[in-house]
Design a protein around this motif. Sequence first.
Motif, short mmCIF file in Angstrom:
data_model
loop_
_atom_site.label_atom_id
_atom_site.label_comp_id
_atom_site.label_asym_id
_atom_site.label_seq_id
_atom_site.Cartn_x
_atom_site.Cartn_y
_atom_site.Cartn_z
N LEU A 26 0.84 -1.20 0.00
CA LEU A 26 0.00 0.00 0.00
C LEU A 26 0.87 1.25 0.00
O LEU A 26 2.05 1.20 0.38
CB LEU A 26 -0.90 0.02 1.25
CG LEU A 26 -1.91 -1.12 1.43
CD1 LEU A 26 -2.63 -0.96 2.76
CD2 LEU A 26 -2.90 -1.16 0.27
N ALA A 27 0.25 2.36 -0.42
CA ALA A 27 0.94 3.65 -0.41
C ALA A 27 0.05 4.68 0.30
O ALA A 27 -1.17 4.58 0.26
CB ALA A 27 1.26 4.11 -1.82
N MET A 28 0.69 5.65 0.93
CA MET A 28 -0.05 6.72 1.61
C MET A 28 0.58 8.06 1.23
O MET A 28 1.61 8.45 1.80
CB MET A 28 -0.01 6.51 3.14
CG MET A 28 -0.82 7.53 3.92
SD MET A 28 -0.89 7.12 5.70
CE MET A 28 0.81 7.51 6.21
N PRO A 29 -0.01 8.75 0.24
CA PRO A 29 0.51 10.07 -0.12
C PRO A 29 0.42 11.02 1.09
O PRO A 29 -0.49 10.89 1.92
CB PRO A 29 -0.42 10.55 -1.24
CG PRO A 29 -1.08 9.30 -1.75
CD PRO A 29 -1.17 8.38 -0.57
N PHE A 30 1.36 11.96 1.19
CA PHE A 30 1.28 12.89 2.30
C PHE A 30 0.05 13.78 2.14
O PHE A 30 -0.28 14.21 1.05
CB PHE A 30 2.53 13.78 2.36
CG PHE A 30 2.46 14.76 3.48
CD1 PHE A 30 2.77 14.36 4.77
CD2 PHE A 30 2.03 16.06 3.27
CE1 PHE A 30 2.66 15.24 5.82
CE2 PHE A 30 1.92 16.95 4.33
CZ PHE A 30 2.23 16.55 5.60
N GLY A 31 -0.65 14.03 3.24
CA GLY A 31 -1.80 14.92 3.23
C GLY A 31 -2.08 15.38 4.63
O GLY A 31 -1.48 14.88 5.60
N ASP A 32 -2.99 16.35 4.76
CA ASP A 32 -3.28 16.91 6.09
C ASP A 32 -3.72 15.83 7.08
O ASP A 32 -3.40 15.91 8.26
CB ASP A 32 -4.35 18.00 5.99
CG ASP A 32 -4.63 18.64 7.35
OD1 ASP A 32 -3.72 19.32 7.87
OD2 ASP A 32 -5.74 18.45 7.89
N ALA A 33 -4.43 14.83 6.59
CA ALA A 33 -4.96 13.78 7.49
C ALA A 33 -3.85 12.92 8.07
O ALA A 33 -4.11 12.12 8.98
CB ALA A 33 -5.96 12.90 6.74
N THR A 34 -2.63 13.06 7.58
CA THR A 34 -1.51 12.26 8.09
C THR A 34 -0.50 13.10 8.87
O THR A 34 0.49 12.56 9.38
CB THR A 34 -0.75 11.56 6.93
OG1 THR A 34 -0.12 12.56 6.12
CG2 THR A 34 -1.70 10.75 6.07
N LEU A 35 -0.75 14.40 8.97
CA LEU A 35 0.23 15.33 9.55
C LEU A 35 0.25 15.26 11.08
O LEU A 35 -0.79 15.31 11.73
CB LEU A 35 -0.07 16.76 9.11
CG LEU A 35 0.86 17.87 9.63
CD1 LEU A 35 2.26 17.74 9.02
CD2 LEU A 35 0.28 19.24 9.32
N GLY A 36 1.45 15.18 11.64
CA GLY A 36 1.63 15.29 13.08
C GLY A 36 2.15 16.67 13.39
O GLY A 36 1.53 17.68 13.06
N ARG A 37 3.35 16.74 14.04
CA ARG A 37 3.94 18.06 14.23
C ARG A 37 4.37 18.59 12.87
O ARG A 37 4.60 17.81 11.94
CB ARG A 37 5.10 17.98 15.23
CG ARG A 37 6.28 17.16 14.77
CD ARG A 37 7.20 16.86 15.95
NE ARG A 37 8.04 15.71 15.68
CZ ARG A 37 9.30 15.79 15.24
NH1 ARG A 37 9.86 16.96 15.03
NH2 ARG A 37 10.01 14.69 15.03
N PRO A 38 4.45 19.94 12.75
CA PRO A 38 4.69 20.53 11.42
C PRO A 38 5.89 19.89 10.70
O PRO A 38 6.96 19.77 11.26
CB PRO A 38 4.96 22.00 11.74
CG PRO A 38 4.19 22.25 13.01
CD PRO A 38 4.28 20.97 13.79
N GLY A 39 5.65 19.47 9.47
CA GLY A 39 6.72 18.91 8.66
C GLY A 39 6.89 17.41 8.78
O GLY A 39 7.68 16.83 8.03
N PHE A 40 6.18 16.79 9.72
CA PHE A 40 6.36 15.35 9.94
C PHE A 40 5.04 14.60 9.94
O PHE A 40 4.01 15.13 10.36
CB PHE A 40 7.06 15.11 11.30
CG PHE A 40 8.50 15.52 11.31
CD1 PHE A 40 9.49 14.62 10.97
CD2 PHE A 40 8.86 16.82 11.65
CE1 PHE A 40 10.83 15.00 10.98
CE2 PHE A 40 10.19 17.21 11.65
CZ PHE A 40 11.18 16.30 11.32
#
Lengths: 131, 132
Positions: A26-40
């Motif tokens: 599986l793949a998970m593109p970066f998006g707001d729903a995956t964001l933790g602290r800024p940038g990570f």
Amino acid sequence: MTTRSLPPYARLLGIVAAPADGGATLAMPFGDATLGRPGFLHGGAIAGLLEMAGVAALDAEIAAGGRTVRIKPINMTVDFMRGGREATSYALGTVERLGKRVANVDVVAWQDSRAKPIARAHLNFLIVDDD
Amino acid sequence: MGMVGHNGALGLRWCDSSDEWIELRLPWRDALIGDEAARLMASGPIFTMMDNATSLAVWQKIGAFRPQATLDFRIDYIRPAKSGRDVIGRGECYRLTRSIAFVRGIAHDGDADDPVAHCAGTFMFTGPAWPS
């Protein structure tokens, strides 16, 4: 494993089937729903990807064996090895053993290079006959 | 909890705290379903909640913010959370060392004596406490 068969939680995180030639489940593109602290990436989002890839790998193995069973997660242990950045993450699930009652599954996740994993997980599942 | 990012996407909320623990709440939403046939919540959102609750419990124990990274985290899923129920996660930090915080917690869907999950993990500090 098709995107259509992924549950609502996986779709919430933007998880999709990985390209067939990339060696990932599986793949998970970066998006707001995956964001933790800024940038990570959030560690929980990485754990979600690992879990979904483990389930997908196990589903595929069970289907290949022609069995109709339900799977129930027993536990999950995650090692976080590198911070996940604002990039697509990939995960490969490997069924180490599929028994009659229990399955042991390992999953590794990476971003730029398979040789630099960001996290790995070990999951145990209970196998329940579907009748 | 913020309304943005991964926590916001899951709808994670502050719930309660004592001197010893932090509680967060994961309100039931269809978007968190992991098993569509049984309409059960996925275990991933519970993982995130416990990671957050125990992480906050570390800062509560220190009495300050200190940057940290999750080193490892284990969850035992004792039973599925009942469909349609909010899940509450209680995290505590039971031991602090110079570099590592040891944490544990439980998640339940209404009765803390009948938990849905147990967790244990470690965080590694990545910088000094603020304010020091």
